[in-house]
Write a protein that holds these residues in place. Structure first.
Motif, PDB file in Angstrom:
ATOM      1  N   PRO A  23       9.986  -7.231  -7.347  1.00 36.29           N
ATOM      2  CA  PRO A  23      11.233  -7.207  -7.921  1.00 36.29           C
ATOM      3  C   PRO A  23      11.038  -7.364  -9.588  1.00 36.29           C
ATOM      4  O   PRO A  23      10.766  -8.096  -9.916  1.00 36.29           O
ATOM      5  N   GLY A  24      11.632  -6.391 -10.478  1.00 34.80           N
ATOM      6  CA  GLY A  24      12.024  -6.955 -11.514  1.00 34.80           C
ATOM      7  C   GLY A  24      10.172  -5.567 -12.310  1.00 34.80           C
ATOM      8  O   GLY A  24      10.222  -5.288 -13.495  1.00 34.80           O
ATOM      9  N   LYS A  25       9.408  -5.742 -11.496  1.00 33.10           N
ATOM     10  CA  LYS A  25       8.161  -5.135 -11.704  1.00 33.10           C
ATOM     11  C   LYS A  25       8.335  -3.633 -11.834  1.00 33.10           C
ATOM     12  O   LYS A  25       8.506  -2.560 -10.245  1.00 33.10           O
ATOM     13  N   PRO A  26       8.402  -2.924 -12.747  1.00 32.00           N
ATOM     14  CA  PRO A  26       7.725  -0.972 -12.728  1.00 32.00           C
ATOM     15  C   PRO A  26       6.987  -0.484 -11.708  1.00 32.00           C
ATOM     16  O   PRO A  26       6.147  -1.422 -11.498  1.00 32.00           O
ATOM     17  N   PRO A  27       6.305   0.785 -10.563  1.00 30.72           N
ATOM     18  CA  PRO A  27       5.589   0.811 -10.009  1.00 30.72           C
ATOM     19  C   PRO A  27       4.119   1.478 -10.999  1.00 30.72           C
ATOM     20  O   PRO A  27       4.924   1.898 -11.972  1.00 30.72           O
ATOM     21  N   THR A  28       2.881   1.218 -10.552  1.00 30.19           N
ATOM     22  CA  THR A  28       1.745   2.061 -11.158  1.00 30.19           C
ATOM     23  C   THR A  28       1.996   3.327 -11.452  1.00 30.19           C
ATOM     24  O   THR A  28       2.488   4.103 -10.345  1.00 30.19           O
ATOM     25  N   PRO A  29       1.796   3.681 -12.585  1.00 32.01           N
ATOM     26  CA  PRO A  29       2.077   5.204 -12.888  1.00 32.01           C
ATOM     27  C   PRO A  29       0.951   6.110 -11.877  1.00 32.01           C
ATOM     28  O   PRO A  29      -0.118   5.541 -12.202  1.00 32.01           O
ATOM     29  N   GLY A  30       1.210   6.858 -11.270  1.00 28.53           N
ATOM     30  CA  GLY A  30       0.290   8.043 -10.556  1.00 28.53           C
ATOM     31  C   GLY A  30       0.184   7.901  -8.697  1.00 28.53           C
ATOM     32  O   GLY A  30      -0.332   7.982  -8.487  1.00 28.53           O
ATOM     33  N   THR A  31       1.347   6.739  -8.786  1.00 22.03           N
ATOM     34  CA  THR A  31       0.600   6.019  -7.063  1.00 22.03           C
ATOM     35  C   THR A  31       2.059   6.403  -6.585  1.00 22.03           C
ATOM     36  O   THR A  31       2.942   7.106  -7.010  1.00 22.03           O
ATOM     37  N   ILE A  32       1.620   6.947  -4.889  1.00 20.58           N
ATOM     38  CA  ILE A  32       2.877   6.840  -4.377  1.00 20.58           C
ATOM     39  C   ILE A  32       4.438   6.143  -4.578  1.00 20.58           C
ATOM     40  O   ILE A  32       5.376   6.675  -4.083  1.00 20.58           O
ATOM     41  N   LEU A 199      -9.737  11.582  -1.461  1.00 26.30           N
ATOM     42  CA  LEU A 199      -9.461  10.282  -1.608  1.00 26.30           C
ATOM     43  C   LEU A 199      -8.709   9.424  -0.713  1.00 26.30           C
ATOM     44  O   LEU A 199      -7.273  10.113  -0.680  1.00 26.30           O
ATOM     45  N   GLU A 200      -9.637   9.022  -0.170  1.00 28.54           N
ATOM     46  CA  GLU A 200      -8.301   8.258   1.522  1.00 28.54           C
ATOM     47  C   GLU A 200      -7.143   6.996   0.571  1.00 28.54           C
ATOM     48  O   GLU A 200      -6.630   7.382   1.145  1.00 28.54           O
ATOM     49  N   CYS A 201      -8.003   6.349  -0.341  1.00 31.80           N
ATOM     50  CA  CYS A 201      -7.496   5.383  -0.796  1.00 31.80           C
ATOM     51  C   CYS A 201      -5.852   5.702  -1.403  1.00 31.80           C
ATOM     52  O   CYS A 201      -5.685   6.726  -2.282  1.00 31.80           O
ATOM     53  N   THR A 202      -4.800   5.132  -1.252  1.00 33.27           N
ATOM     54  CA  THR A 202      -3.713   5.476  -2.155  1.00 33.27           C
ATOM     55  C   THR A 202      -3.546   4.953  -3.361  1.00 33.27           C
ATOM     56  O   THR A 202      -2.787   5.667  -4.261  1.00 33.27           O
ATOM     57  N   PRO A 205      -4.944   8.420  -6.098  1.00 28.06           N
ATOM     58  CA  PRO A 205      -4.551   9.246  -7.150  1.00 28.06           C
ATOM     59  C   PRO A 205      -5.084   8.955  -8.173  1.00 28.06           C
ATOM     60  O   PRO A 205      -4.502   9.292  -9.174  1.00 28.06           O
ATOM     61  N   ARG A 206      -4.661   7.688  -9.003  1.00 30.70           N
ATOM     62  CA  ARG A 206      -3.968   7.548 -10.346  1.00 30.70           C
ATOM     63  C   ARG A 206      -5.499   8.194 -11.175  1.00 30.70           C
ATOM     64  O   ARG A 206      -5.382   8.351 -12.582  1.00 30.70           O
ATOM     65  N   VAL A 207      -6.975   8.237 -10.465  1.00 26.58           N
ATOM     66  CA  VAL A 207      -8.104   8.774 -11.110  1.00 26.58           C
ATOM     67  C   VAL A 207      -8.316   9.836 -10.399  1.00 26.58           C
ATOM     68  O   VAL A 207      -9.399  10.245 -11.107  1.00 26.58           O
ATOM     69  N   ALA A 208      -7.562  10.792  -9.666  1.00 29.65           N
ATOM     70  CA  ALA A 208      -8.026  12.153  -9.093  1.00 29.65           C
ATOM     71  C   ALA A 208      -8.354  13.092 -10.254  1.00 29.65           C
ATOM     72  O   ALA A 208      -9.087  13.675 -10.150  1.00 29.65           O
ATOM     73  N   ILE A 222      -3.233  11.687  -1.317  1.00 25.08           N
ATOM     74  CA  ILE A 222      -2.189  11.208  -0.443  1.00 25.08           C
ATOM     75  C   ILE A 222      -0.852  11.765  -0.895  1.00 25.08           C
ATOM     76  O   ILE A 222      -0.155  12.688  -0.877  1.00 25.08           O
ATOM     77  N   THR A 223      -1.002  11.920  -2.359  1.00 24.95           N
ATOM     78  CA  THR A 223       0.103  12.553  -3.286  1.00 24.95           C
ATOM     79  C   THR A 223      -0.141  14.645  -2.627  1.00 24.95           C
ATOM     80  O   THR A 223       1.007  14.994  -2.299  1.00 24.95           O
ATOM     81  N   THR A 224      -0.735  14.976  -2.126  1.00 27.17           N
ATOM     82  CA  THR A 224      -0.962  16.007  -1.704  1.00 27.17           C
ATOM     83  C   THR A 224      -0.680  16.065  -0.875  1.00 27.17           C
ATOM     84  O   THR A 224       0.415  17.303  -0.089  1.00 27.17           O
ATOM     85  N   LEU A 225      -0.726  15.724   0.723  1.00 22.19           N
ATOM     86  CA  LEU A 225      -0.313  15.585   1.590  1.00 22.19           C
ATOM     87  C   LEU A 225       1.326  15.265   1.353  1.00 22.19           C
ATOM     88  O   LEU A 225       2.026  15.689   2.263  1.00 22.19           O
TER      89      LEU A 225
END
Length: 245
Positions: A23-32, A199-202, A205-208, A222-225
């Motif tokens: 709660p209150g923590k913003p999601p990491t940019p570039g992740t799903i 890239l299997e690991c979610t 995508p941060r470094v795709a 995973i963001t492609t899918l």
């Protein structure tokens, strides 16, 4: 004239691993988890007990937790469902059978599509832990297609150590990029005919984009899918909408 009711706003539901959203923590940019990655809303539910160090090697006893979390997502309005770990593909069939919305739990589901796109050469799968990755996860029976797949992982790197902790320790983009690109470089030295990277690991995508620059190859994740999945439900990038959480 017949009245046509508009369908609800498409929402991507994510099956989270433990410890779930903070709660209150913003999601990491570039992740799903970050709506800005896609431009459409995302909601999340944690699969109870699904820690990284359990999901990656696999535990069939987790399946009810994945199904229950998926059902909660649908109840909250999810119009499609994915998962925050590519190894969740072990639960793809069970989750898809339990809910009435499209389900795509892993970037590994793209493998047959990518192989058919490649005129020649190999597909490199970069996974979180290659020691836990059996080609049975791919559900491909053709030995010729299987022979075109090579696999490496970031096991025993700083990224791997951070994610296997309870709770996981945040990994900087710089460390993640170095770990992923180092393993891809080693794999290309053995297989110079690699023509694409999945890239299997979610986290990856941060470094795709860095991987694309580093290799000069097409890179899928995973963001492609998820974009393909949400396109099927009519989702489009939106602005000025209060996304549900």
């Amino acid at each position: 004239m017949e009245h046509v009711q508009k369908s609800p706003l498409p929402i991507l539901g994510i099956l989270d691993l433990e410890p779930g959203a903070c709660p209150g923590k913003p999601p990491t940019p570039g992740t799903i988890q970050d709506p800005a990655t896609f431009g459409f809303p995302v909601i999340r539910e944690t699969a109870a007990g699904a820690w990284v160090d359990v999901v990656v090697p696999g535990d069939p006893e987790l399946e009810p937790a994945f199904i229950a979390a998926a059902e909660r997502l649908v109840q909250r309005g999810a119009t499609a469902i994915t998962a925050d770990c590519g190894f969740s593909i072990r639960h793809q069939a069970a989750v898809a059978a339990a809910v009435g919305v499209p389900v795509a739990l892993s970037a590994l589901m793209l493998v047959p599509v990518i192989l058919r796109q490649l005129p020649a050469g190999k597909l490199a799968i970069m996974t979180f832990d290659a020691t836990c990755f059996g080609k049975d996860l791919l559900k491909i029976d053709d030995p010729i297609e299987l022979g075109r797949i090579v696999i490496s992982g970031v096991e025993n790197t700083q990224t791997w150590v951070n994610e296997m902790a309870r709770p996981p320790v945040p990994t900087s983009a710089e460390i993640l990029q170095a770990d992923v690109c180092s393993r891809i470089h080693q794999l290309r030295e053995i297989h110079p005919d690699i023509g694409a990277v999945l890239l299997e690991c979610t986290m990856f995508p941060r470094v795709a984009q860095s991987v694309r620059h580093f290799t000069g190859l097409p890179v899928y994740d995973i963001t492609t899918l998820c974009r393909m999945l949400m396109d099927s439900t009519g989702a489009r990038a939106t602005e000025g909408i209060a996304f549900p959480t």
